[in-house]
Design an enzyme around this catalytic site. Sequence first.
Site, PDB file in Angstrom:
ATOM      1  CB  CYS A  89       3.126 -25.556 -17.884  1.00 33.10           C
ATOM      2  SG  CYS A  89       3.151 -25.791 -16.092  1.00 33.10           S
ATOM      3  CB  VAL A  97       4.495 -21.119 -15.409  1.00 34.56           C
ATOM      4  CG1 VAL A  97       5.138 -19.894 -15.997  1.00 34.56           C
ATOM      5  CG2 VAL A  97       4.928 -22.367 -16.171  1.00 34.56           C
ATOM      6  CE  LYS A 109      12.539 -20.367 -16.007  1.00 34.37           C
ATOM      7  NZ  LYS A 109      12.980 -20.913 -14.713  1.00 34.37           N
TER       8      LYS A 109
END
Length: 223
Positions: free
Chosen positions: A12, A52, A39
């Site tokens: 990410c 996130v 998740k």
Amino acid sequence: MEKPTLISFKLCPFVQRSVITLLEKKADYEIKYIDLANKPDWFLKISPMGKVPVLQVGEHVLFESAVINEYLDEVNPPSLHPTVPIEKAKQRAWIEFASAILMDQYMLTMTKDKVEFDKKISDLNAKFSQLESILPDGFSDSLYFGGKTFQLIDTSFAPAFMRFDFLEKSKANLKFFENFPKVSLWSKTLLSKDSVKNSVLPEVHEGYIRFIKDHNSYLGSLI
């Protein structure tokens, strides 16, 4: 300050912004990785948007990368923001522009055909042209958004620059900044910083390329 826990997905770029800030500030923190494809329930309970980064500070939970970065900057002085209110507001606006570049970058890696791929390249070039026009002149060895000084806004662009660098080092023969010398220098300056280089795990480069290939995108067929 109570030691924060940053909840992350390894690839990410938005989490990476906060890691850069924490490293730049030499702040103590913990990081916890999750799989966004699976998740955990505890994460869904604390993340209103199911995304996130999430930052836990004691019983408090923060979400959205720009908000998290602002908080980390405030509680770990000195601030990386300009002190003049209008300059601070302008940089906050350009941080949103950095997020738009990240989204264009993501779409570039996921699109399925050359026509859409070329359109995304054109969209990115338009944004690079806007950056080129507002970056300061007169720098030849290093350049930050504000000129000489690393600021919070630089943490927001660094993850995109790192991923463009990953793609340029692939077999796709891409040259994103060849027509944008100031953007190119800014990218090289940020990617040379320890806080940026150390903000991702060693396997992220390979994992990023594999992620693109696994989605059977047009770019995946080139790299």
